[in-house]
Structure formats: C-alpha cells, structure tokens
Design an enzyme around this catalytic site. Sequence first.
Site, PDB file in Angstrom:
ATOM      1  N   GLU A   1       3.947   9.781   8.841  1.00 50.21           N
ATOM      2  CA  GLU A   1       2.918   9.803   7.774  1.00 50.21           C
ATOM      3  C   GLU A   1       2.326   8.443   8.348  1.00 50.21           C
ATOM      4  O   GLU A   1       2.541   7.340   8.260  1.00 50.21           O
ATOM      5  CB  GLU A   1       3.879   9.460   6.456  1.00 50.21           C
ATOM      6  CG  GLU A   1       2.989   8.979   5.505  1.00 50.21           C
ATOM      7  CD  GLU A   1       3.405   8.802   3.835  1.00 50.21           C
ATOM      8  OE1 GLU A   1       4.311   7.978   3.972  1.00 50.21           O
ATOM      9  OE2 GLU A   1       2.956   9.542   3.280  1.00 50.21           O
TER      10      GLU A   1
ATOM     11  N   CYS B   1       0.495  10.125  -0.678  1.00 53.00           N
ATOM     12  CA  CYS B   1       1.637  10.765  -0.319  1.00 53.00           C
ATOM     13  C   CYS B   1       1.616  12.193  -0.156  1.00 53.00           C
ATOM     14  O   CYS B   1       2.132  12.912   0.539  1.00 53.00           O
ATOM     15  CB  CYS B   1       2.837  10.406  -1.385  1.00 53.00           C
ATOM     16  SG  CYS B   1       2.517  10.348  -2.784  1.00 53.00           S
TER      17      CYS B   1
ATOM     18  N   GLU C   1       9.903   8.893  -5.162  1.00 52.59           N
ATOM     19  CA  GLU C   1       8.836   9.580  -4.640  1.00 52.59           C
ATOM     20  C   GLU C   1       8.596   9.126  -3.356  1.00 52.59           C
ATOM     21  O   GLU C   1       7.734   7.876  -3.206  1.00 52.59           O
ATOM     22  CB  GLU C   1       7.819   9.655  -5.686  1.00 52.59           C
ATOM     23  CG  GLU C   1       8.052   9.954  -7.220  1.00 52.59           C
ATOM     24  CD  GLU C   1       8.349  11.638  -7.132  1.00 52.59           C
ATOM     25  OE1 GLU C   1       7.733  12.233  -6.136  1.00 52.59           O
ATOM     26  OE2 GLU C   1       9.102  12.004  -8.077  1.00 52.59           O
TER      27      GLU C   1
HETATM   28  P1  NAI Z   1       6.413  -0.011   0.688  1.00 53.85           P
HETATM   29  O1  NAI Z   1       7.487   1.048   0.429  1.00 53.85           O
HETATM   30  O2  NAI Z   1       7.042  -1.300   1.410  1.00 53.85           O
HETATM   31  O3  NAI Z   1       6.013  -0.460  -0.535  1.00 53.85           O
HETATM   32  C1  NAI Z   1       5.876   0.127  -2.056  1.00 53.85           C
HETATM   33  C2  NAI Z   1       6.695  -0.955  -3.052  1.00 53.85           C
HETATM   34  O4  NAI Z   1       7.875  -1.026  -2.719  1.00 53.85           O
HETATM   35  C3  NAI Z   1       5.887  -2.238  -3.147  1.00 53.85           C
HETATM   36  O5  NAI Z   1       5.955  -2.516  -4.668  1.00 53.85           O
HETATM   37  C4  NAI Z   1       7.021  -3.093  -2.518  1.00 53.85           C
HETATM   38  O6  NAI Z   1       6.499  -4.540  -3.086  1.00 53.85           O
HETATM   39  C5  NAI Z   1       8.137  -2.789  -2.742  1.00 53.85           C
HETATM   40  N1  NAI Z   1       9.233  -2.916  -1.920  1.00 53.85           N
HETATM   41  C6  NAI Z   1       8.993  -3.302  -0.328  1.00 53.85           C
HETATM   42  N2  NAI Z   1      10.213  -3.544   0.137  1.00 53.85           N
HETATM   43  C7  NAI Z   1      11.257  -3.593  -0.728  1.00 53.85           C
HETATM   44  C8  NAI Z   1      12.600  -3.833  -1.086  1.00 53.85           C
HETATM   45  N3  NAI Z   1      13.406  -4.222   0.318  1.00 53.85           N
HETATM   46  N4  NAI Z   1      13.153  -3.501  -2.083  1.00 53.85           N
HETATM   47  C9  NAI Z   1      12.548  -2.971  -3.161  1.00 53.85           C
HETATM   48  N5  NAI Z   1      11.052  -3.028  -3.249  1.00 53.85           N
HETATM   49  C10 NAI Z   1      10.530  -3.237  -2.147  1.00 53.85           C
HETATM   50  O7  NAI Z   1       5.065   0.632   1.321  1.00 53.85           O
HETATM   51  P2  NAI Z   1       4.016  -0.362   1.798  1.00 53.85           P
HETATM   52  O8  NAI Z   1       4.608  -1.501   2.890  1.00 53.85           O
HETATM   53  O9  NAI Z   1       2.969  -1.016   0.797  1.00 53.85           O
HETATM   54  O10 NAI Z   1       3.431   0.825   3.055  1.00 53.85           O
HETATM   55  C11 NAI Z   1       4.069   1.087   4.131  1.00 53.85           C
HETATM   56  C12 NAI Z   1       4.013   2.473   4.382  1.00 53.85           C
HETATM   57  O11 NAI Z   1       4.955   3.129   3.343  1.00 53.85           O
HETATM   58  C13 NAI Z   1       2.759   3.421   4.227  1.00 53.85           C
HETATM   59  O12 NAI Z   1       2.057   3.121   5.547  1.00 53.85           O
HETATM   60  C14 NAI Z   1       3.160   4.828   3.972  1.00 53.85           C
HETATM   61  O13 NAI Z   1       3.251   5.158   5.304  1.00 53.85           O
HETATM   62  C15 NAI Z   1       4.023   4.635   2.919  1.00 53.85           C
HETATM   63  N6  NAI Z   1       3.803   4.632   1.664  1.00 53.85           N
HETATM   64  C16 NAI Z   1       3.884   5.778   0.978  1.00 53.85           C
HETATM   65  C17 NAI Z   1       3.615   5.742  -0.390  1.00 53.85           C
HETATM   66  C18 NAI Z   1       3.553   7.073  -1.282  1.00 53.85           C
HETATM   67  O14 NAI Z   1       3.152   7.085  -2.136  1.00 53.85           O
HETATM   68  N7  NAI Z   1       4.403   7.926  -0.629  1.00 53.85           N
HETATM   69  C19 NAI Z   1       3.069   4.747  -1.075  1.00 53.85           C
HETATM   70  C20 NAI Z   1       2.907   3.394  -0.327  1.00 53.85           C
HETATM   71  C21 NAI Z   1       3.099   3.482   1.163  1.00 53.85           C
END
Ligand code: NAI
Length: 487
Positions: free
Chosen positions: A388, A289, A254
């Site tokens: 986004e 999202c 997602e």
């Molecule tokens: P992220 O995608 O980095 O983090 C989400 C989860 O993934 C966290 O639990 C994080 O620890 C984990 N994660 C990060 N790097 C990983 C890796 N290499 N391998 C496995 N797991 C990993 O999102 P972040 O940095 O918190 O936010 C950055 C941008 O992502 C936001 O500005 C937004 O644009 C987007 N985002 C979108 C979401 C959605 O629901 N569609 C939710 C959160 C962020």
Amino acid sequence: MTTTGIEIPFVHQLIGGVWGPADSGEWAEVENPGRREVIARVPASGASDVDRAVTAAKQAFPAWRVRPARERGALLIKLGDKIAEHQEELARIIASETGNALRTQARGEAASAVDIFRYYGQVASEQKGETLPLGDGLLSYTVREPLGVVGGIVPWNAPVQLSALKIAMSLSMGNTLVLKAAELAPLGVLRLAQWAAEILPDGVLNVISGAGSVAGARIASHPDIAKLTFTGSTGVGRSILAAAADRIVPVTLELGGKSPVIVFPDSDDDATVDGVITGMRFTRQGQSCTAGSRLYLHEDIFDSFLEKLTSKLAQLKIGDPLDEDSDIGAIVSQTQYDKICGYIQSGLDKGGKLITGGVQRPVDQDGYYVAPTVISGVGADWEITREEVFGPVLVVIPWRDEDEVVEAANDSAYGLAGYVWSKNIDQALRTANKLQVGWIQINRGGGQIPGMAYGGIKQSGLGREYSVDGALESFTQHKSFTIAYQG
Ligand code: NAI
Ligand code: MG
C-alpha cells in the site's frame, strides 16, 4: 516546518465534559502540509490522560445505556444538524490540516459526517433482540446490550468522517467512547467534539489527541475498555489485536488495501477513465484505504485507455488545498511524502516505465506535492505492485485471459475493495463474484454510503462498519433470557 508569525492557537481536548491540556503540559504541533506552516498546537496526551478519559466514559455509561435508543438517536441527529450549520468551517479545517483539497474532498468529508450522524440517529432504535418459539411455559429472548466503554483510534486521511462513524456507531448502540485523533489531523475531530459537547451528556464522548505509541497504545491495553475500533495501517492493527487478545475484548479493524481494478475491452471510454480516477482517489492524493491502485487493463485497449487517462490526469490542477481551483492538494506530511517518493523511485529503478507523474515537484509551492503518477511494466512481486503506497501512484498491468486476471487480482495480502468495469453484466458479475475483497464496485468508483456493510477480508481488517448491522454486530452483544412460567 515554518511558522507564520500569527498567533498559533492552543486547542484543548475533551475529557468528561471539560476542555483542557494534557497532564504533562506538553503540546504537539499541527501542520498545514500545503504550506508547511504550523497552524495549531494540541495536547500531547499520555497514558494518564487516557486513564482520565476512560474513567469519565465509565462514569457516563450507566445513564447513557438506559436512555431509550430513540432518544440517543435524536441527539445524534441533532449533532448532524449542528455540523450541517458549520459545514464550511469544518471543511476548511479538514483541508488545512490534511492537505486534502477543499472543493474536491474536504467539503465532501464534512457533508459525509452529517450524513453518518443522521443515518445512525435514525436507525438507533433498530437495536432489537430476538425471541425463540418454545411454546407455552418457556420464554426465551435476547436483548442487544451495549458493550461499555469503547476505545476508538482514527487515522489522518479522512479524520472527521471516520471519527463520525466511530462516534455514531458507539453512541447509537448505548456505549460511551474514548476517541483518539491522529497526530497529523486532530483539529477537525476536536472541533466536532465541541459541537458534540453542547449536545451530549458529559463523558459520553471524550476526544483526546496524542501520539499513537503513547496514548494509542494505552487505549489498546486499558483494562476498562470493553471494545476497540481502529482504522489505520495493518501493522498497528496487528498490535491492537494482540493487545486485545490479552484482555479478550472484541476488535473492529479497518486496515490497508491494494485494491484491484479490472477493465474489460468494452469499457475503453471516458466514463470509465473518470471512474478509475475517482476510484484511485487521485483527488485525495491516493491517501485512501479503498484506492483502486492496481489497474488491470485488457491488452486490446491498453494504449488507448492509458492515453485517455494521462490526458485527463493532466487536466487536474494541483495546488494549495484551500484554493478553490485546486483539484488535488498536498500529501499529509514529510514522512508520507518521502515514503511515496521512495516507492516511485524503487519502481523506476527496477525498470518500471513512467507513464506520467514521478518524483519531481509538480508545483512551485512550499508543500508536499506529488503529481498523479502512473507506472507500467511492473513485476508482480515488486513492492510498488504489492504494498500500500498510500499516495497518488497507480500501477498498470495488461491482461488477456479472464481467469488469469482474477488470479492476479487475488494475489494480494489485502482484500478491502475491488472494481470491475464492463458493460456486459454477466461478465462483470462473474468476475466480481470471484474477487476476494470486502467491497466490490461495478462501473462505479465512488466512496462508501451509510447503510452499506463496509470492511475488509484477509489483512484488510475484521468486522464491518457503516451499516446498522455492522453497528449491531460490532458494538453490542446479545444477552439471553430464559424464563419458565405457568402456561
Ligand atoms: P498509523 O496506523 O500509524 O496511524 C493510525 C492511527 O493509529 C493514528 O491515530 C495513530 O496515532 C495510531 N497509532 C499509531 N501507532 C499506534 C500504536 N502503537 N498503538 C495504538 N495506536 C497507534 O498510520 P500512519 O503512520 O499515519 O500511516 C502509515 C501508513 O499506514 C500509511 O502509509 C498507509 O499505508 C497506512 N494507513 C492506512 C490507513 C487506512 O485507512 N487504511 C489510514 C492511515 C494510514
Ligand atoms: Mg497536518
């Protein structure tokens, strides 16, 4: 980050029914972004913590998979009831660590966790198979088997709701789970795990904290994890999918969105303005999202609609997430705050017109506050129009021709949600049918409801969640039996 002087708790993680610190003994600080205060420390888990959690989940799997589905469901309903008893406490934790306002967001999120556990608890016994009508002498049927140990990774924007979803879908179908909370918001998820641990057998649910690049990456590549479910950014989603390809394991993703909102001239009214504000998730600082962040207004109503929108946005109170009066809380972190301000600035530098909001601090408080921001006059190829932002930033674009607005709406790498506002149902459905997104709302801006198949197309994701069929498709596999007998 500052500290308050009061003692900062060390919160443990749950592995195999045991609460403890990370193997390394290292801790990560959790901040209240509304006050920029450290409120807790959680284990900074690494690969060995993930490995222990996977071992525990593997050990718990054989007994859990053979539990009758209704029994598993009954335990999930019990967990929902347990959370319901502590809903206000959970809401306050969510508000403290995410910055989402208690009254408008965090209470709703806690309630949605209850709802999700009750829903999946009730439908658990729908894990049914099929039979093939082959006549006498041959019986062919399928069962829906659980996959094994699921690896779940959740973000910070709706941490408890999304964790509830991943726990309920995995466990109702007979899988066991290793769940990693997000660095920025692990406390609500760990609290939820405490109630779960009182109800579920040891090892069925393991919840760890830790950095994405370390603990998350280990989950993505662990050889004993049979399925990955991830919510977060498209970039990380891509790396999860790549890691899964090495081991050929199924993945549910997602991911992000840049969802279009099309308003027809017959909908220049207060109810639509309210719906657009809800759809944009302005009271979650746009950190969603499904945020409807590209607003296509028919040119006949462009000015009058914007006037109503700005006057309603001005009435929303920005302030401390825990303050009962606040409609809008704080951005989750300094990094996200800087990123959002960067997008706003780049839109304005390119010549966008600021209708309301902007980068100046809207309140005299020591947190990451950004006012609802509306920008018009944007180019179709600008970053602020295409990417986004994950903040309270809405771009507004005029349109005249129905085909052209649909084409503009579909001109996106994303395809998560879409919104159409019109009193004319022919017009609304005609338009909605043409939008390339996973979830359309017509004359509604609210959130997901358990039971609906939710998920994105294009770079917004893979697979569906929230529904019983989503859980069946994504968290079980068919096994076929073919039996010859003397007919
Ligand atoms: P992220 O995608 O980095 O983090 C989400 C989860 O993934 C966290 O639990 C994080 O620890 C984990 N994660 C990060 N790097 C990983 C890796 N290499 N391998 C496995 N797991 C990993 O999102 P972040 O940095 O918190 O936010 C950055 C941008 O992502 C936001 O500005 C937004 O644009 C987007 N985002 C979108 C979401 C959605 O629901 N569609 C939710 C959160 C962020
Ligand atoms: Mg935080």
